[in-house]
Design a protein around this motif. Structure first.
Motif, PDB file in Angstrom:
ATOM      1  N   ILE A  76      54.867 -12.307  69.586  1.00  9.54           N
ATOM      2  CA  ILE A  76      54.144 -11.241  68.890  1.00  9.54           C
ATOM      3  C   ILE A  76      54.705 -11.027  67.487  1.00  9.54           C
ATOM      4  CG2 ILE A  76      55.565  -9.349  69.790  1.00  9.54           C
ATOM      5  CD1 ILE A  76      53.042  -7.655  69.874  1.00  9.54           C
ATOM      6  N   SER A  77      56.008 -11.248  67.316  1.00  2.00           N
ATOM      7  CA  SER A  77      56.578 -11.147  65.968  1.00  2.00           C
ATOM      8  C   SER A  77      56.013 -12.233  65.064  1.00  2.00           C
ATOM      9  CB  SER A  77      58.101 -11.261  66.041  1.00  2.00           C
ATOM     10  OG  SER A  77      58.656 -10.204  66.801  1.00  2.00           O
ATOM     11  N   PHE A  78      55.843 -13.431  65.615  1.00  3.15           N
ATOM     12  CA  PHE A  78      55.261 -14.524  64.837  1.00  3.15           C
ATOM     13  C   PHE A  78      53.819 -14.229  64.462  1.00  3.15           C
ATOM     14  CE2 PHE A  78      52.749 -18.491  64.999  1.00  3.15           C
ATOM     15  CZ  PHE A  78      53.251 -19.111  63.869  1.00  3.15           C
ATOM     16  N   VAL A  79      53.048 -13.705  65.404  1.00  2.00           N
ATOM     17  CA  VAL A  79      51.625 -13.424  65.147  1.00  2.00           C
ATOM     18  C   VAL A  79      51.482 -12.314  64.105  1.00  2.00           C
ATOM     19  CG1 VAL A  79      49.491 -12.556  66.164  1.00  2.00           C
ATOM     20  CG2 VAL A  79      50.859 -14.252  67.391  1.00  2.00           C
ATOM     21  N   MET A  80      52.185 -11.195  64.298  1.00  2.00           N
ATOM     22  CA  MET A  80      52.052 -10.079  63.367  1.00  2.00           C
ATOM     23  C   MET A  80      52.579 -10.448  61.984  1.00  2.00           C
ATOM     24  SD  MET A  80      52.737  -6.557  65.506  1.00  2.00           S
ATOM     25  CE  MET A  80      54.494  -6.913  65.690  1.00  2.00           C
ATOM     26  N   GLY A  81      53.677 -11.199  61.925  1.00  2.00           N
ATOM     27  CA  GLY A  81      54.185 -11.621  60.616  1.00  2.00           C
ATOM     28  C   GLY A  81      53.214 -12.525  59.892  1.00  2.00           C
ATOM     29  N   THR A  82      52.575 -13.438  60.620  1.00  2.00           N
ATOM     30  CA  THR A  82      51.601 -14.338  60.006  1.00  2.00           C
ATOM     31  C   THR A  82      50.395 -13.577  59.468  1.00  2.00           C
ATOM     32  OG1 THR A  82      52.270 -16.151  61.460  1.00  2.00           O
ATOM     33  CG2 THR A  82      50.106 -16.316  60.425  1.00  2.00           C
ATOM     34  N   LEU A  83      49.865 -12.658  60.261  1.00  2.00           N
ATOM     35  CA  LEU A  83      48.671 -11.915  59.844  1.00  2.00           C
ATOM     36  C   LEU A  83      48.966 -11.009  58.653  1.00  2.00           C
ATOM     37  CD1 LEU A  83      47.052 -10.987  63.283  1.00  2.00           C
ATOM     38  CD2 LEU A  83      46.600 -12.956  61.803  1.00  2.00           C
ATOM     39  N   LEU A  84      50.101 -10.336  58.661  1.00  2.00           N
ATOM     40  CA  LEU A  84      50.444  -9.478  57.523  1.00  2.00           C
ATOM     41  C   LEU A  84      50.678 -10.299  56.259  1.00  2.00           C
ATOM     42  CD1 LEU A  84      52.831  -6.747  59.000  1.00  2.00           C
ATOM     43  CD2 LEU A  84      50.502  -6.459  58.152  1.00  2.00           C
ATOM     44  N   THR A  85      51.305 -11.452  56.415  1.00  2.00           N
ATOM     45  CA  THR A  85      51.559 -12.292  55.244  1.00  2.00           C
ATOM     46  C   THR A  85      50.266 -12.789  54.620  1.00  2.00           C
ATOM     47  OG1 THR A  85      53.678 -13.013  56.170  1.00  2.00           O
ATOM     48  CG2 THR A  85      52.721 -14.364  54.429  1.00  2.00           C
ATOM     49  N   THR A  86      49.367 -13.307  55.439  1.00  2.00           N
ATOM     50  CA  THR A  86      48.090 -13.786  54.896  1.00  2.00           C
ATOM     51  C   THR A  86      47.255 -12.630  54.337  1.00  2.00           C
ATOM     52  OG1 THR A  86      47.164 -13.673  57.145  1.00  2.00           O
ATOM     53  CG2 THR A  86      48.000 -15.812  56.379  1.00  2.00           C
ATOM     54  N   GLY A  87      47.333 -11.459  54.978  1.00  2.00           N
ATOM     55  CA  GLY A  87      46.601 -10.308  54.451  1.00  2.00           C
ATOM     56  C   GLY A  87      47.102  -9.900  53.072  1.00  2.00           C
ATOM     57  N   LEU A  88      48.416  -9.921  52.867  1.00  2.00           N
ATOM     58  CA  LEU A  88      48.981  -9.563  51.568  1.00  2.00           C
ATOM     59  C   LEU A  88      48.751 -10.651  50.530  1.00  2.00           C
ATOM     60  CD1 LEU A  88      52.340  -7.879  52.670  1.00  2.00           C
ATOM     61  CD2 LEU A  88      50.220  -6.768  51.948  1.00  2.00           C
ATOM     62  N   VAL A  89      48.807 -11.915  50.945  1.00  2.00           N
ATOM     63  CA  VAL A  89      48.554 -13.012  50.000  1.00  2.00           C
ATOM     64  C   VAL A  89      47.129 -12.938  49.458  1.00  2.00           C
ATOM     65  CG1 VAL A  89      48.266 -15.518  49.831  1.00  2.00           C
ATOM     66  CG2 VAL A  89      50.309 -14.575  50.913  1.00  2.00           C
ATOM     67  N   PHE A  90      46.201 -12.554  50.292  1.00  2.00           N
ATOM     68  CA  PHE A  90      44.813 -12.452  49.853  1.00  2.00           C
ATOM     69  C   PHE A  90      44.567 -11.229  48.959  1.00  2.00           C
ATOM     70  CE2 PHE A  90      41.721 -15.427  51.883  1.00  2.00           C
ATOM     71  CZ  PHE A  90      42.671 -16.323  52.372  1.00  2.00           C
ATOM     72  N   GLU A  91      45.590 -10.413  48.741  1.00  2.00           N
ATOM     73  CA  GLU A  91      45.485  -9.313  47.782  1.00  2.00           C
ATOM     74  C   GLU A  91      45.828  -9.772  46.369  1.00  2.00           C
ATOM     75  OE1 GLU A  91      44.329  -6.399  48.198  1.00  2.00           O
ATOM     76  OE2 GLU A  91      44.181  -6.309  50.392  1.00  2.00           O
ATOM     77  N   LEU A  92      46.027 -11.078  46.180  1.00  2.00           N
ATOM     78  CA  LEU A  92      46.352 -11.606  44.857  1.00  2.00           C
ATOM     79  C   LEU A  92      45.304 -11.231  43.797  1.00  2.00           C
ATOM     80  CD1 LEU A  92      48.243 -13.356  43.110  1.00  2.00           C
ATOM     81  CD2 LEU A  92      46.930 -15.356  43.850  1.00  2.00           C
ATOM     82  N   PRO A  93      44.010 -11.290  44.071  1.00  2.00           N
ATOM     83  CA  PRO A  93      43.042 -10.845  43.050  1.00  2.00           C
ATOM     84  C   PRO A  93      43.209  -9.381  42.663  1.00  2.00           C
ATOM     85  CG  PRO A  93      41.952 -12.184  44.701  1.00  2.00           C
ATOM     86  CD  PRO A  93      43.322 -11.926  45.220  1.00  2.00           C
ATOM     87  N   PHE A  94      43.512  -8.538  43.627  1.00  2.00           N
ATOM     88  CA  PHE A  94      43.703  -7.126  43.294  1.00  2.00           C
ATOM     89  C   PHE A  94      44.973  -6.926  42.466  1.00  2.00           C
ATOM     90  CE2 PHE A  94      45.606  -2.980  44.437  1.00  2.00           C
ATOM     91  CZ  PHE A  94      44.657  -2.154  43.858  1.00  2.00           C
ATOM     92  N   ILE A  95      46.040  -7.658  42.801  1.00  2.00           N
ATOM     93  CA  ILE A  95      47.264  -7.580  42.000  1.00  2.00           C
ATOM     94  C   ILE A  95      46.983  -8.047  40.571  1.00  2.00           C
ATOM     95  CG2 ILE A  95      49.610  -8.476  41.758  1.00  2.00           C
ATOM     96  CD1 ILE A  95      49.733  -8.678  44.798  1.00  2.00           C
ATOM     97  N   SER A  96      46.175  -9.086  40.451  1.00  2.00           N
ATOM     98  CA  SER A  96      45.782  -9.553  39.122  1.00  2.00           C
ATOM     99  C   SER A  96      44.997  -8.474  38.382  1.00  2.00           C
ATOM    100  CB  SER A  96      44.940 -10.826  39.250  1.00  2.00           C
ATOM    101  OG  SER A  96      44.409 -11.210  38.002  1.00  2.00           O
ATOM    102  N   TYR A  97      44.166  -7.748  39.076  1.00  2.00           N
ATOM    103  CA  TYR A  97      43.399  -6.657  38.457  1.00  2.00           C
ATOM    104  C   TYR A  97      44.327  -5.575  37.913  1.00  2.00           C
ATOM    105  CZ  TYR A  97      40.388  -2.542  38.199  1.00  2.00           C
ATOM    106  OH  TYR A  97      39.753  -1.394  37.774  1.00  2.00           O
ATOM    107  N   ILE A  98      45.315  -5.151  38.709  1.00  2.00           N
ATOM    108  CA  ILE A  98      46.228  -4.088  38.290  1.00  2.00           C
ATOM    109  C   ILE A  98      47.074  -4.540  37.101  1.00  2.00           C
ATOM    110  CG2 ILE A  98      48.186  -2.681  38.997  1.00  2.00           C
ATOM    111  CD1 ILE A  98      45.569  -1.766  40.182  1.00  2.00           C
TER     112      ILE A  98
END
Length: 318
Positions: free
Chosen positions: A226-248
């Motif tokens: 479960i640590s592997f699954v939750m870490g993977t999902l949170l990491t990909t979720g944050l990586v996909f925020e790259l366009p928003f980080i670029s906006y800010i």
């Protein structure tokens, strides 16, 4: 003789010019002299009010003027207190949303554990078996799944509360330009979660199940899984925020499209190296499956930075 006696009884009056009745000075002379006399030094004019001639901010009562000088400090303190109240209100609303959604997720806890959490493992390989190594392992497992689901589903509400706290500090044009920012953030986050769940997890689990000796059974502790699954999902979720980080970063002037275009080749090489590191498999196809979405995110970030910089220039010269 009789005429002399009458003249002494009725003396003829002296025909002198009449004055002001007190000094015997003629009235015309008195008015002229008074007009020519300069006013005494320090004597206030008859119609003047000493308080009306004070500088701005000190009119009226001196005690009130002192209170007015302290009013900006009091107002700033009230504004600071208002900000604290606003933060508290937003945190309370976010907490309530998180607890409500978590409670609803608790109703479907069995489905979340058996189908959502263990589903990618069952679809990837039958060779991996989960096992519980501690007495409270399954209780902890269910709590982690429920709370993680509550956080993921309440993420748009939490992001909305954070944005509403920041929004009053923006100009009217910036508010109108950022109208769909919460929708944009949420779509990026959920796209990252979906990519991690449907693409990255199956590839990783398939590789882990087929790697190594067949004489060794792959019995994985459920806490590690479960640590592997939750870490993977949170990491990909944050990586996909790259366009928003670029906006800010573009909004505050720290990032420009020219900078991103200049370092595009360096960024592509770096992203492919990252994809090779995080991808468990060594084949090129799997690395491209992980690396191409990140390269696409970089290109989208360039387009967003271009749009934001154009809007900033329009606001600057309007």
């Amino acid at each position: 003789m009789s005429q002399e006696i009458e003249s002494t009884k009725h003396p003829e009056p002296d025909h002198l010019p009449s004055g002001d009745g007190t000094t015997g000075v003629p009235a015309a002379m008195t008015e002229t002299d008074n007009a020519e006399l300069p006013p005494e030094e320090g004597a206030p004019e008859p119609d003047s009010d000493p308080y009306l001639e004070m500088p701005d901010g000190l009119e009226g009562d001196p005690e009130k003027s002192g209170e007015q000088s302290e009013s900006p400090k009091v107002e700033s303190e009230m504004n600071f207190i208002d900000h604290l109240d606003e933060i508290r209100s937003r945190l309370i609303k976010s907490g309530i949303a998180f607890l409500v959604i978590t409670s609803l997720a608790g109703i479907f806890a069995d489905t979340l554990v058996n189908e959502v959490l263990i589903g990618p493992l069952k679809r990837s390989s039958e060779a991996i078996t989960l096992q519980n190594l501690v007495p409270y392992g399954q209780v902890s497992l269910y709590l982690q799944v429920v709370f993680f689901t509550g956080f993921v589903l309440s993420f748009p509400i939490i992001a909305y509360q954070i944005w509403k706290f920041v929004e009053p500090g923006l100009h009217e044009k910036e508010r109108s330009a950022s109208r769909f920012v919460i929708l944009f953030i949420s779509l990026c986050f959920f796209a990252g979660i979906a990519f991690g769940y449907f693409v990255f997890l199956p590839i990783s689990l398939t590789f882990f199940a087929g790697f190594g000796s067949t004489l060794i059974k792959n019995n994985i502790a459920v806490q590690d899984y479960i640590s592997f699954v939750m870490g993977t999902l949170l990491t990909t979720g944050l990586v996909f925020e790259l366009p928003f980080i670029s906006y800010i970063l573009s909004k505050i002037g720290l990032l420009t499209p020219a900078f991103m275009r200049f370092y595009r080749k360096h960024a592509i090489v770096t992203l492919m190296i990252v994809a090779a590191i995080v991808t468990p498999s060594t084949d090129l196809v799997t690395q491209l499956v992980i690396g191409l979405p990140m390269i696409l995110l970089y290109e989208i970030s360039i387009w967003i930075s271009t749009y934001v910089n154009r809007k900033n220039n329009e606001l600057k010269y309007s």
